[in-house]
Design an enzyme around this catalytic site. Structure first.
Site, mmCIF file in Angstrom:
data_model
loop_
_atom_site.group_PDB
_atom_site.id
_atom_site.type_symbol
_atom_site.label_atom_id
_atom_site.label_comp_id
_atom_site.label_asym_id
_atom_site.label_seq_id
_atom_site.Cartn_x
_atom_site.Cartn_y
_atom_site.Cartn_z
ATOM 1 N N GLU A 46 0.852 -1.192 0.000
ATOM 2 C CA GLU A 46 0.000 0.000 0.000
ATOM 3 C C GLU A 46 0.883 1.235 0.000
ATOM 4 O O GLU A 46 2.089 1.172 0.265
ATOM 5 C CB GLU A 46 -0.942 -0.001 1.211
ATOM 6 N N HIS A 53 -8.881 9.990 2.302
ATOM 7 C CA HIS A 53 -8.475 8.853 1.469
ATOM 8 C C HIS A 53 -8.596 9.290 0.022
ATOM 9 O O HIS A 53 -9.602 9.872 -0.376
ATOM 10 C CB HIS A 53 -9.380 7.643 1.741
ATOM 11 N N ARG A 70 -0.383 8.844 1.381
ATOM 12 C CA ARG A 70 -1.791 9.175 1.167
ATOM 13 C C ARG A 70 -2.049 10.674 1.037
ATOM 14 O O ARG A 70 -2.896 11.108 0.266
ATOM 15 C CB ARG A 70 -2.563 8.611 2.351
ATOM 16 N N HIS A 94 -11.455 10.169 5.983
ATOM 17 C CA HIS A 94 -11.262 8.736 6.211
ATOM 18 C C HIS A 94 -10.834 8.404 7.634
ATOM 19 O O HIS A 94 -11.320 7.442 8.222
ATOM 20 C CB HIS A 94 -10.195 8.265 5.227
ATOM 21 N N ARG A 132 -1.327 9.280 8.636
ATOM 22 C CA ARG A 132 -1.238 7.874 9.025
ATOM 23 C C ARG A 132 -0.782 6.999 7.854
ATOM 24 O O ARG A 132 -1.294 7.119 6.738
ATOM 25 C CB ARG A 132 -2.614 7.393 9.495
HETATM 26 C C1 SIN Z 1 -7.569 1.050 2.356
HETATM 27 O O1 SIN Z 1 -7.802 -0.144 2.230
HETATM 28 O O2 SIN Z 1 -7.198 1.778 1.448
HETATM 29 C C2 SIN Z 1 -7.750 1.661 3.697
HETATM 30 C C3 SIN Z 1 -6.816 1.093 4.662
HETATM 31 C C4 SIN Z 1 -6.378 2.127 5.615
HETATM 32 O O3 SIN Z 1 -6.944 3.208 5.662
HETATM 33 O O4 SIN Z 1 -5.407 1.886 6.331
#
Ligand code: SIN
Length: 526
Positions: free
Chosen positions: A114, A228, A270, A327, A362
């Protein structure tokens, strides 16, 4: 005046408010330590934010990965993460992973990548149903060991010379309950319902922050709200792990733009991706996620797949319109590494707390991890509070609310004045508008939630106005650069203070708020 009706009193060693990952794991830990536990939630045990978590848990990939995971976490946190506590949480998380696996929790094979992570390390369960699978598992382990009450909304904490020694709740029919407890853990999640478009469920109304603040706890950095980057236009989350598996972002002109913002392209942290998506949508009219490169989409991301189909789009053919949506609340009730707030016998764990792990941005999938570690740590610290010299004098406070139809107004004020890009004049306007809301006695949960949201909105707006810099998720058009020394914004009901990051829990800079103490429960937000 409202009729306060009948009231019941129950007793427990430990009261846990909230049944998500932090609350459930705290309950498991405390009952293992021999405490009697009452878990109270305003909804159903499996409601709230945890079951909505698609991305899984970013456990370090073994001991050898702790240093690299820490470095990614601190880098994402933009100078506001606490290195010591972050390191402890990451290190300790592996003990909890081992315990979960020993207890029978099943994770999917393989590790996902991620944004902001320098390597794949995110564990999933049930594809993109990770939060739900984990929560069902934890509650299955609680069995008959822990008492729980669904549909009970805690609207006030009882504070006396001993600290927090109980809580006042109201059920769906308006009956009142006093829970006498030796310690209380708030594990109520976040506050995404402050905004019109959010990835959060309807329960995310900032109740724990409001309860803690009114009880005398300190709120830290609440202005740091994470957006997000890839939600559907109604806020439905499209997991970042889809980008980890190859999904790309394009604007209305078909331009794959992320390379112009960060050399990690779609896997930049993010805050960078959210701002880029916002800017591109402003300039070109829209941003789209191309899910076609993701192999096995329907199997690995069943929730995403079904959400896209429900829009009448085919993710194997169509581009999917996306936008940033609020988010995650990175600030919260300031705690030490054991979950203690500034008030004795009151603990906070999970999204409601601010440990210093998340800083100003975060790192993806660090939240379930923090919920587990801080749930366990808070429970361990709370069971040490199990002595009380006197019985509390029970005196039900009158619950206060704001009319149901004003929820939309609160959301639109916040969305218009305190979104991805902020300015001082917008924030001041938002603050003035929110402060005009008055509250009245109410036994209606939705209305009491509104009073909590309005209190929180004031704190977010006031904190964002005091944060005269841009850092992580907080971007000020009028202060586009980060301040040279990272600082925290701490608030109580009557004070706002700027605390240099290195000072940690120091209260040296506390000053009365310039606009006066008007946030009492009776006069919530007005
Ligand atoms: C996501 O799956 O993009 C969200 C996971 C997160 O916010 O840590």
């Amino acid at each position: 005046m409202i009729d306060m009706g009948r009231a019941t009193v129950v007793e427990t060693d430990l009261l846990i408010v909230g049944s998500g990952v932090a609350g459930a794991y705290a309950a498991l830990t405390a009952s293992d330590l021999g405490a009697s536990v009452l878990l109270v939630t305003k909804g159903a045990l499996l409601s709230g934010s945890t079951p909505w978590a698609q991305g899984g848990i970013a456990f370090p990939d073994g001991d050898a990965d702790i240093a690299s995971h820490l470095s990614d976490t601190l880098k994402a946190g933009r100078g506001l993460s606490d290195k010591g506590i972050s390191s402890e949480i990451l290190e300790e998380s592996l003990d909890h992973l081992r315990l979960l696996v020993d207890l029978g929790m099943k994770f999917d094979p393989g590790l996902a990548l991620e944004g902001g992570h320098s390597k794949p390390r995110v564990m999933h369960a049930g594809g993109d149903r990770s939060g739900l699978m984990l929560l069902k598992f934890l509650h299955s382990k609680l069995g008959g060991r822990v008492k729980s009450l669904e549909g009970h909304f805690v609207y006030s904490l009882h504070v006396d010379d001993e600290g927090v020694t109980g809580a006042y709740a109201i059920d769906e029919s308006g009956e009142l309950l006093f829970v006498r407890s030796l310690a209380t853990i708030l594990a109520t999640g976040g506050s995404g319902q402050l905004f019109t478009v959010t990835t959060n469920p309807t329960e995310a109304t900032g109740d724990g922050v409001a309860l803690g603040l009114r009880a005398g706890a300190v709120l830290r950095d609440i202005e740091l709200e994470q957006f997000h980057p890839t939600a559907l236009l109604d806020g439905t989350l499209i997991s970042e792990a889809c980008r980890g598996d190859g999904a790309i972002l394009v604007n209305s002109d078909g331009d794959r733009f992320m390379g112009r913002y960060d050399r990690s392209w779609e896997l930049a942290p993010r805050d960078v991706v959210a701002r880029a998506v916002y800017e591109e949508a402003m300039n070109s009219g829209g941003v789209y996620l191309d899910l076609r490169p993701v192999e096995g989409l329907a199997d690995h991301f069943p929730t995403v797949y079904e959400s896209v189909l429900s829009l009448g789009l085919n993710p194997f053919v169509d581009l999917v319109p996306v936008a940033p949506a609020v988010h995650y609340q990175m600030g919260g009730l300031r705690t030490d590494g054991d979950g203690h707030t500034a008030v004795r016998r009151l603990f906070a764990a999970g999204e409601v707390g601010s440990t210093g792990l998340h800083g100003a941005n975060r790192l993806a999938s660090n939240s379930l991890l923090e919920g587990l570690v801080m749930g366990a740590r808070s429970a361990t610290a709370a069971v040490k509070e199990l002595d009380l010299s006197a019985d509390p004098v029970v005196d039900f406070p009158i619950p206060m609310g704001i009319a149901a139809d004003r929820r939309a107004e609160i959301k639109s004020i916040m969305s218009e004045t305190c979104s991805v890009v902020r300015t001082g004049s917008d924030l001041e306007r938002g603050l003035a508008e929110i402060k005009r809301m008055g509250s009245v006695p109410s036994k209606n949960r939705f209305e009491i939630e509104n009073a909590n949201l309005a209190l929180l909105a004031e704190c977010v707006l006031r904190g964002a106005a005091a944060r005269t810099e841009s850092r992580g998720s907080h971007f000020r058009l009028d202060y586009p650069e980060p301040a040279s020394t990272p600082f925290h914004v701490d608030q109580t009901m009557t004070t706002l203070s700027i605390v240099p990051e290195a000072d940690g829990l120091s209260d040296s800079a506390v000053a009365p708020r310039s606009d006066g103490p008007d946030l009492t429960q009776e006069g919530a937000s007005g």
